[in-house]
Structures are given as structure tokens and as C-alpha cells.
Scaffold this active site. Structure first.
Site, PDB file in Angstrom:
ATOM      1  N   ASP A  26       0.873  -1.167   0.000  1.00 40.97           N
ATOM      2  CA  ASP A  26       0.000   0.000   0.000  1.00 40.97           C
ATOM      3  C   ASP A  26       0.919   1.229   0.000  1.00 40.97           C
ATOM      4  OD1 ASP A  26      -2.310   1.707   0.504  1.00 40.97           O
ATOM      5  OD2 ASP A  26      -1.488   1.889   2.534  1.00 40.97           O
TER       6      ASP A  26
HETATM    7 MG   LIG Z   1      -3.072   3.258   3.262  1.00 42.07          MG
END
Ligand SMILES: [Mg+2]
Length: 230
Positions: free
Chosen positions: A10
Site C-alpha cells: 500500500d
Molecule cells: Mg493506506
């Protein structure tokens, strides 16, 4: 060869400090539109933004509704008049792609992992914003691939998003793939649904988590080396 061959990273809140970029980008845009913004307003905007992202994750709104709607709500709450939310949103997305700040020493960590594992970015966001930020920060060049929700037409945690990415990564054994992210509702939930291993990046002081059970938890990015056993 360690336990995992492939990492899905991420970006916002994991490799890059999103709150920093958000603060700087909001200040720039308010200045550009000739208005003042206080730290309190920025904190409030951040809450509104989070709420909109949760609604997007639940499929209640579209991405376009998120991009403009969060500013409509924000402006209404602070009685900011005469700014076109769509124009502001466009300026904001552009500004967001121009500022970045590493979390821990993320670039060095990803760089040194290159010899050990394949790495891909999995991010929810606008294509140009995320691409610009990744290129400026140098992260783009150390990745084996970049997957952005806007390009795919589905967002984390949706299955469509993960199916798309997993079809395109080199590793076909899902047991050898690990997602690392700060969001339980998008990274961890989505990863678990897709049948890959999950690692919750949880900087000291982050609350919550009983609802989801990540396979691993780390408080600093450097701990990834222990999980990878390298
Ligand atoms: Mg994030």
C-alpha cells in the site's frame, strides 16, 4: 528464498506519509483560491475524507462522488462560498501528486528488498496523482509493477481489484504473496478475501483491529525483514 516471493505495498499511510501530503496540498490549494485554512480545518477535512473513503469501500458512492463530495461537505461545514468544488478537487489532486514524505526509510527498504522479492504497489487513488508521487519519490523505479484503482475500475478491498493484480503478478502461488498496508478495511480485508497473506502496518499508538485478524503486524517498516526471514 524466504517464505514470501512477492510483496504488495500500500502507498498512502504505509510507504508515504499521506497526512503530510494532504496538509501541504490543502494549504497550497487554499492559497491558490485566495482563502485561509487552519490546522483545525485540515483535521476536520481529514475526517470527512476518511468517511467518504469508507463509503467508497462499501460501494455506496462512486469515485467521482468522493472526489467532489468531500469538498462540498467540507465547504458547507465551514461556510466557504464561491469556490467550485470540482475545480478545487482538480487542483487538489494535482497538488497531492507533487509532495511526498517517506514513512520510516521506505525507499531504502524497498530498494534493498529488490534482490530478494518482487514488489508491486497496490493503491486506491487517482492515476496521475499516485503516478506522479511515486515517480517523484523514486518508489516507482524500484517496483516491479504499479496497480492503481482508478485504472482498474475497482478499489481495495473489492475482489475485482485483487483479481486484476493477482492475474498480473509473476507469482501464481497465493501463499507466497504478502500484502502490507495500514488499512484494515481495505488492505487487510481485501488481502484476506483474495487468499494472500496480510501484514498490518500499525505504527505505535494506532487503535482498533479486533474485527480483522491480519497474519502479521509491524510497527515499523524495517520489521518486514523479519517476516521475510532475510
Ligand atoms: Mg493506506
Amino acid at each position: 528464498m524466504g517464505r514470501f516471493s512477492t510483496l504488495l505495498w500500500d502507498v498512502d499511510g504505509t510507504l508515504l506519509d499521506f497526512l503530510y501530503s494532504q496538509r501541504i496540498a490543502l494549504r497550497r490549494c487554499f492559497a491558490q483560491f485566495g482563502r485561509d485554512v487552519t490546522d483545525e480545518m485540515i483535521r476536520r477535512y481529514s475526517q470527512i475524507n476518511d468517511r467518504y473513503w469508507k463509503r467508497l469501500e462499501l460501494g455506496e458512492i462512486t469515485r467521482q462522488e468522493l472526489f467532489t463530495g468531500r469538498f462540498l461537505t467540507f465547504f458547507e461545514e465551514y461556510d466557504v462560498r464561491g469556490i467550485d468544488a470540482e475545480a478545487f478537487s482538480g487542483a487538489y489532486q494535482e497538488a497531492l501528486g507533487q509532495v511526498y514524505c517517506y514513512i520510516d526509510n521506505s525507499l531504502e527498504i524497498c530498494r534493498s528488498l529488490r534482490a530478494e522479492v518482487r514488489q508491486y504497489v497496490v493503491t486506491n487513488g487517482a492515476v496521475s496523482t499516485q503516478t506522479n508521487k511515486l515517480k517523484l519519490s523514486g518508489l516507482y523505479d524500484v517496483m516491479d509493477g504499479v496497480f492503481i484503482s482508478d485504472e482498474i475500475g475497482a478499489s481495495k478491498p473489492q475482489r475485482g481489484f485483487f483479481d486484476y493484480c493477482l492475474e498480473r503478478v509473476e507469482e501464481k502461488d497465493r501463499g507466497k504473496i504478502l500484502i502490507v498496508g495500514d488499512s484494515l478495511t481495505s488492505d487487510i480485508k481485501g488481502g484476506a478475501q483474495a487468499g494472500i497473506a496480510t501484514c498490518w502496518f500499525r505504527p505505535l499508538g494506532t487503535a482498533g483491529g479486533a474485527e480483522y485478524a491480519p497474519d502479521y503486524e509491524i510497527e515499523s517498516l524495517g520489521q518486514i525483514f523479519d517476516i521475510l526471514e532475510i
